[in-house]
Write a protein that holds these residues in place. Structure first.
Motif, PDB file in Angstrom:
ATOM      1  N   ASP A  62     -10.091  -6.128   6.986  1.00  0.00           N
ATOM      2  CA  ASP A  62     -10.144  -4.750   7.474  1.00  0.00           C
ATOM      3  C   ASP A  62     -11.555  -4.460   7.971  1.00  0.00           C
ATOM      4  OD1 ASP A  62     -11.774  -4.003   5.222  1.00  0.00           O
ATOM      5  OD2 ASP A  62      -9.973  -3.619   4.047  1.00  0.00           O
TER       6      ASP A  62
ATOM      7  N   LYS B  64       0.934   0.096  -1.689  1.00  0.00           N
ATOM      8  CA  LYS B  64       0.185  -0.095  -0.436  1.00  0.00           C
ATOM      9  C   LYS B  64       0.783   0.776   0.661  1.00  0.00           C
ATOM     10  CE  LYS B  64      -2.205  -3.704  -1.979  1.00  0.00           C
ATOM     11  NZ  LYS B  64      -3.597  -3.888  -2.016  1.00  0.00           N
ATOM     12  N   GLU B  65      -0.036   1.076   1.665  1.00  0.00           N
ATOM     13  CA  GLU B  65       0.444   1.872   2.794  1.00  0.00           C
ATOM     14  C   GLU B  65       0.882   1.004   3.963  1.00  0.00           C
ATOM     15  OE1 GLU B  65      -2.075   5.068   4.041  1.00  0.00           O
ATOM     16  OE2 GLU B  65      -2.670   5.532   1.983  1.00  0.00           O
TER      17      GLU B  65
ATOM     18  N   TYR C 123       3.274  -5.642   6.086  1.00  0.00           N
ATOM     19  CA  TYR C 123       2.764  -6.986   6.356  1.00  0.00           C
ATOM     20  C   TYR C 123       3.913  -7.856   6.837  1.00  0.00           C
ATOM     21  CZ  TYR C 123      -1.187  -5.482   3.532  1.00  0.00           C
ATOM     22  OH  TYR C 123      -2.270  -4.797   3.044  1.00  0.00           O
TER      23      TYR C 123
ATOM     24  N   ARG D 296       6.403  -3.991   2.741  1.00  0.00           N
ATOM     25  CA  ARG D 296       5.344  -3.152   2.167  1.00  0.00           C
ATOM     26  C   ARG D 296       5.330  -3.372   0.659  1.00  0.00           C
ATOM     27  NH1 ARG D 296       4.910   1.640  -0.004  1.00  0.00           N
ATOM     28  NH2 ARG D 296       7.031   2.293   0.483  1.00  0.00           N
ATOM     29  N   THR D 297       4.170  -3.773   0.172  1.00  0.00           N
ATOM     30  CA  THR D 297       3.979  -4.027  -1.249  1.00  0.00           C
ATOM     31  C   THR D 297       3.850  -2.705  -2.002  1.00  0.00           C
ATOM     32  OG1 THR D 297       2.803  -6.039  -0.654  1.00  0.00           O
ATOM     33  CG2 THR D 297       2.509  -5.269  -2.900  1.00  0.00           C
TER      34      THR D 297
END
Length: 137
Positions: free
Chosen positions: A78, A30-31, A34, A26-27
Motif C-alpha cells: 500500500d 478487512k475492507e 483480493y 474479502r477477509t
C-alpha cells in the motif's frame, strides 16, 4: 521493483473470470477485496500453493492439469509501506465444487473494472491487464 531494504511477500493467486467479472474475496475485518490465493508455505510450488489456498478459502478443488500461468505482478502492499512489496503469481484453472466463503473469508463477489479501487495495488495491475485484453468489463 524489489531491492535492498525491501521486504517481499510471495503470493499465488487464482484468476477466475465469469461474464467479464473476476472473483474477489474479502477477509473478515478487512475492507478490500483480493484475488483469491495467499502466501506460499516453505517448499511449496506455485501450483501446490494455489490448490491449497483456493480450497481453504473457497471450498473448491482446482484441477491441477488445467492450471495455466497468466503473469506475475509486483506492487507495494500500500502507499503507507512502499518498502513492502507483494509479488503475486497469477494462474487460471478449472475447478470442481461449488464456490463458498470458508475459513477467514467473509465475502466473495464478482468484481468489474469499476471495482478497481476496492482492491490492493497489486490486484489493480491485474485488473488493468485484464481490462486491456477485453476480459474484464
Amino acid at each position: 521493483m524489489t531491492g535492498p531494504g525491501t521486504r517481499l511477500i510471495d503470493t499465488v493467486a487464482w484468476i477466475h473470470l465469469r461474464d467479464g467479472r473476476i472473483l474477489g474475496t474479502r477477509t473478515r475485518g478487512k475492507e478490500l477485496f483480493y484475488i483469491p490465493g495467499g502466501k506460499r508455505h516453505d517448499g511449496e510450488s506455485d501450483v501446490q500453493t494455489l490448490l491449497r489456498e483456493v480450497e481453504e478459502e473457497l471450498t473448491v478443488a482446482i484441477v491441477p492439469g488445467s492450471v495455466a500461468h497468466v503473469g506475475t505482478y509486483e506492487a507495494p502492499v500500500d502507499r503507507r509501506t512502499p518498502d513492502v512489496v507483494v509479488r503475486m503469481a497469477c494462474y487460471t484453472g478449472d475447478h470442481r465444487g461449488t464456490l463458498a466463503a470458508s475459513s477467514e473469508i467473509e465475502e466473495i463477489a464478482w468484481l468489474s473494472y469499476a471495482d478497481r479501487g476496492r482492491v490492493p495495488p497489486v490486484d489493480q495491475l491485474v485488473f488493468d491487464e485484464l481490462r486491456a485484453a477485453g476480459e474484464l468489463s
